[in-house]
Design a protein around this motif. Structure first.
Motif, PDB file in Angstrom:
ATOM      1  N   GLN A 191       2.253 -40.866  74.954  1.00  8.97           N
ATOM      2  CA  GLN A 191       1.390 -41.321  73.863  1.00  8.97           C
ATOM      3  C   GLN A 191       0.307 -40.314  73.519  1.00  8.97           C
ATOM      4  O   GLN A 191      -0.271 -40.368  72.436  1.00  8.97           O
ATOM      5  CB  GLN A 191       0.779 -42.696  74.166  1.00  8.97           C
ATOM      6  CG  GLN A 191      -0.342 -42.712  75.156  1.00  8.97           C
ATOM      7  CD  GLN A 191       0.183 -42.642  76.569  1.00  8.97           C
ATOM      8  OE1 GLN A 191       1.381 -42.583  76.813  1.00  8.97           O
ATOM      9  NE2 GLN A 191      -0.714 -42.654  77.530  1.00  8.97           N
ATOM     10  N   ILE A 192       0.012 -39.365  74.413  1.00  4.37           N
ATOM     11  CA  ILE A 192      -0.945 -38.308  74.090  1.00  4.37           C
ATOM     12  C   ILE A 192      -0.454 -37.524  72.875  1.00  4.37           C
ATOM     13  O   ILE A 192      -1.201 -37.255  71.930  1.00  4.37           O
ATOM     14  CB  ILE A 192      -1.132 -37.356  75.280  1.00  4.37           C
ATOM     15  CG1 ILE A 192      -1.859 -38.056  76.424  1.00  4.37           C
ATOM     16  CG2 ILE A 192      -1.902 -36.105  74.857  1.00  4.37           C
ATOM     17  CD1 ILE A 192      -2.008 -37.191  77.660  1.00  4.37           C
ATOM     18  N   TYR A 193       0.823 -37.168  72.869  1.00  3.18           N
ATOM     19  CA  TYR A 193       1.386 -36.371  71.792  1.00  3.18           C
ATOM     20  C   TYR A 193       1.610 -37.210  70.537  1.00  3.18           C
ATOM     21  O   TYR A 193       1.502 -36.695  69.421  1.00  3.18           O
ATOM     22  CB  TYR A 193       2.684 -35.726  72.275  1.00  3.18           C
ATOM     23  CG  TYR A 193       2.463 -34.906  73.524  1.00  3.18           C
ATOM     24  CD1 TYR A 193       1.914 -33.632  73.445  1.00  3.18           C
ATOM     25  CD2 TYR A 193       2.751 -35.420  74.785  1.00  3.18           C
ATOM     26  CE1 TYR A 193       1.671 -32.888  74.586  1.00  3.18           C
ATOM     27  CE2 TYR A 193       2.511 -34.681  75.925  1.00  3.18           C
ATOM     28  CZ  TYR A 193       1.975 -33.424  75.821  1.00  3.18           C
ATOM     29  OH  TYR A 193       1.717 -32.684  76.951  1.00  3.18           O
ATOM     30  N   LEU A 194       1.895 -38.480  70.734  1.00  6.17           N
ATOM     31  CA  LEU A 194       2.022 -39.383  69.593  1.00  6.17           C
ATOM     32  C   LEU A 194       0.690 -39.493  68.858  1.00  6.17           C
ATOM     33  O   LEU A 194       0.619 -39.380  67.632  1.00  6.17           O
ATOM     34  CB  LEU A 194       2.487 -40.759  70.067  1.00  6.17           C
ATOM     35  CG  LEU A 194       2.571 -41.861  69.002  1.00  6.17           C
ATOM     36  CD1 LEU A 194       3.595 -41.490  67.938  1.00  6.17           C
ATOM     37  CD2 LEU A 194       2.938 -43.194  69.647  1.00  6.17           C
ATOM     38  N   THR A 195      -0.398 -39.689  69.616  1.00  6.60           N
ATOM     39  CA  THR A 195      -1.718 -39.798  69.008  1.00  6.60           C
ATOM     40  C   THR A 195      -2.134 -38.470  68.381  1.00  6.60           C
ATOM     41  O   THR A 195      -2.738 -38.451  67.299  1.00  6.60           O
ATOM     42  CB  THR A 195      -2.754 -40.238  70.065  1.00  6.60           C
ATOM     43  OG1 THR A 195      -2.361 -41.512  70.592  1.00  6.60           O
ATOM     44  CG2 THR A 195      -4.135 -40.358  69.453  1.00  6.60           C
ATOM     45  N   ALA A 196      -1.820 -37.350  69.034  1.00  7.66           N
ATOM     46  CA  ALA A 196      -2.130 -36.041  68.463  1.00  7.66           C
ATOM     47  C   ALA A 196      -1.398 -35.841  67.136  1.00  7.66           C
ATOM     48  O   ALA A 196      -1.961 -35.278  66.180  1.00  7.66           O
ATOM     49  CB  ALA A 196      -1.744 -34.938  69.444  1.00  7.66           C
ATOM     50  N   THR A 197      -0.168 -36.315  67.070  1.00  6.43           N
ATOM     51  CA  THR A 197       0.605 -36.201  65.828  1.00  6.43           C
ATOM     52  C   THR A 197      -0.015 -37.041  64.718  1.00  6.43           C
ATOM     53  O   THR A 197      -0.151 -36.578  63.570  1.00  6.43           O
ATOM     54  CB  THR A 197       2.061 -36.641  66.069  1.00  6.43           C
ATOM     55  OG1 THR A 197       2.643 -35.834  67.092  1.00  6.43           O
ATOM     56  CG2 THR A 197       2.881 -36.510  64.797  1.00  6.43           C
ATOM     57  N   LEU A 198      -0.408 -38.269  65.040  1.00  2.00           N
ATOM     58  CA  LEU A 198      -1.036 -39.130  64.035  1.00  2.00           C
ATOM     59  C   LEU A 198      -2.385 -38.552  63.590  1.00  2.00           C
ATOM     60  O   LEU A 198      -2.768 -38.684  62.423  1.00  2.00           O
ATOM     61  CB  LEU A 198      -1.213 -40.539  64.595  1.00  2.00           C
ATOM     62  CG  LEU A 198       0.094 -41.312  64.833  1.00  2.00           C
ATOM     63  CD1 LEU A 198      -0.178 -42.629  65.557  1.00  2.00           C
ATOM     64  CD2 LEU A 198       0.800 -41.585  63.511  1.00  2.00           C
ATOM     65  N   THR A 199      -3.092 -37.908  64.496  1.00  4.63           N
ATOM     66  CA  THR A 199      -4.354 -37.251  64.133  1.00  4.63           C
ATOM     67  C   THR A 199      -4.079 -36.096  63.178  1.00  4.63           C
ATOM     68  O   THR A 199      -4.788 -35.917  62.179  1.00  4.63           O
ATOM     69  CB  THR A 199      -5.070 -36.736  65.394  1.00  4.63           C
ATOM     70  OG1 THR A 199      -5.364 -37.848  66.249  1.00  4.63           O
ATOM     71  CG2 THR A 199      -6.368 -36.021  65.030  1.00  4.63           C
TER      72      THR A 199
END
Length: 352
Positions: A191-199
């Protein structure tokens, strides 16, 4: 039994896809009902939240670290670690706390500043039209439900369990062990990379607010200070307790997840996987609510493995006889190979 588990897994995955779609559908309907006009954007916070932005930014940069340290000092002063926080345990906890803060930011920075612009070059800020509330719930659900599955799979897949075992090896609860994780488990925290992508797509402000709120909830759930007990003790607070313990992770529900046994009706390391939201465990039947706290924590077969084995398995192996970390894939042979039985939680799920 295997067929039943596969059917349950398939059902849970389908339910998850439905839950993931809810904020997307809500944003789409909002857009259509407003005649395709965007009246607000998450880039500028709603007026009633504007005053809180500086506080959330400071909390993200240094406030959470200070909060952990202060709470840890309070726990230590209260004598909550006197019998268990030995030299070996301190070493593991301190390294797991400090190393990711030094090593992980470059990984995330590379992903956000180099990988994403290369992979999706024309989509930067493409979701900047999404209203703040939409971005907030989109990230809150996507982040935490993804983490629920990441966590659950590390308990139910034998190979993955050894990457998560470090977090459960601590024979105590508190701020000292809240960051205690195998580094590989942390680096691949999905989810770290998922949130980074959404950011990157333009949801930076909602991501900030989700991060801070989630951090306080998860740190509070790991704390040895049982802040939820008054809600169970006083009858007037029972309705609040009923909602609270089903909505978010509390010390009672998360401590149960860290118990060293599930045979006492309180411990439940086979479930209670939720991080910010406990409601995932309620929905998928992996939760157990007792309002009681376990008598002991950790894993029965814990052998106080060396810090390098707990933090960097399978790159480094343990020298402890009989440890599940004494053998591994692509491990550096620090000791003659020993065949041992693998410690794996039984993937049996219990209903709330």
């Amino acid at each position: 039994m295997a067929i039943v588990q596969r059917e349950k897994l398939t059902r849970d995955l389908l339910i998850s896809l439905f839950i993931y779609s809810l904020p997307v559908v809500a944003i789409f309907l909002y857009f259509k009902l407003s005649n395709n006009l965007v009246s607000e954007s998450h880039i500028s916070l709603p007026a009633f939240l504007e005053f809180s932005k500086p506080a959330f930014e400071h909390i993200r940069t240094w406030g959470l670290t200070v909060f952990m340290l202060v709470l840890g000092v309070i726990e230590f002063t209260a004598g909550l670690y006197d019998d268990e926080w030995t030299g070996q345990e301190r070493k593991v906890d301190i390294i797991c706390f400090l190393a990711p803060k030094l090593l992980l930011p470059p990984v995330i920075a590379f992903f956000s500043l180099t990988a994403l612009p290369y992979l999706i070059p024309n989509l930067a800020n493409s979701l900047s039209w999404v209203p703040f509330w939409g971005g907030f719930f989109l990230i809150a659900i996507a982040d935490d439900l993804t983490q629920y599955w990441y966590h659950r799979l590390h308990h139910q897949v034998p190979f993955l369990w050894r990457f998560h075992r470090t977090h459960h090896s601590a024979p105590y609860m508190g701020m000292a062990m809240a960051s205690r994780q195998n580094f590989i488990y942390t680096v691949f925290f999905s989810q770290i990379y998922l949130t980074a992508t959404l950011t990157y797509l333009g949801l930076g402000l909602p991501a900030l607010f989700v991060l801070v709120i989630k951090s306080f909830i998860t740190l509070g759930a790991h704390s040895s200070i049982a802040w939820d007990k008054p809600f169970y003790k006083y009858r007037v607070l029972h309705p609040i307790a009923w909602v609270l313990e089903r909505l978010i992770s509390t010390p009672a529900t998360h401590h149960a997840h860290h118990a060293d046994t599930s045979g006492d009706g309180v411990g439940h390391f086979k479930g209670n996987f939720g991080n910010m939201f406990f409601i995932w465990d309620v929905i998928f039947g992996t939760g157990l609510i007792t309002r009681k706290f376990p008598e002991s924590y950790g894993t029965k077969s814990y052998k106080q493995e060396e810090w390098y084995a707990q933090f960097l398995w399978p790159i480094f192996k343990s020298k402890k006889e009989g440890s599940p970390l004494a053998d591994g894939v692509l491990s550096l042979p620090l000791k003659a190979k020993t065949v041992v039985a693998e410690e794996t939680p039984t993937p049996v799920l219990e209903q709330v």
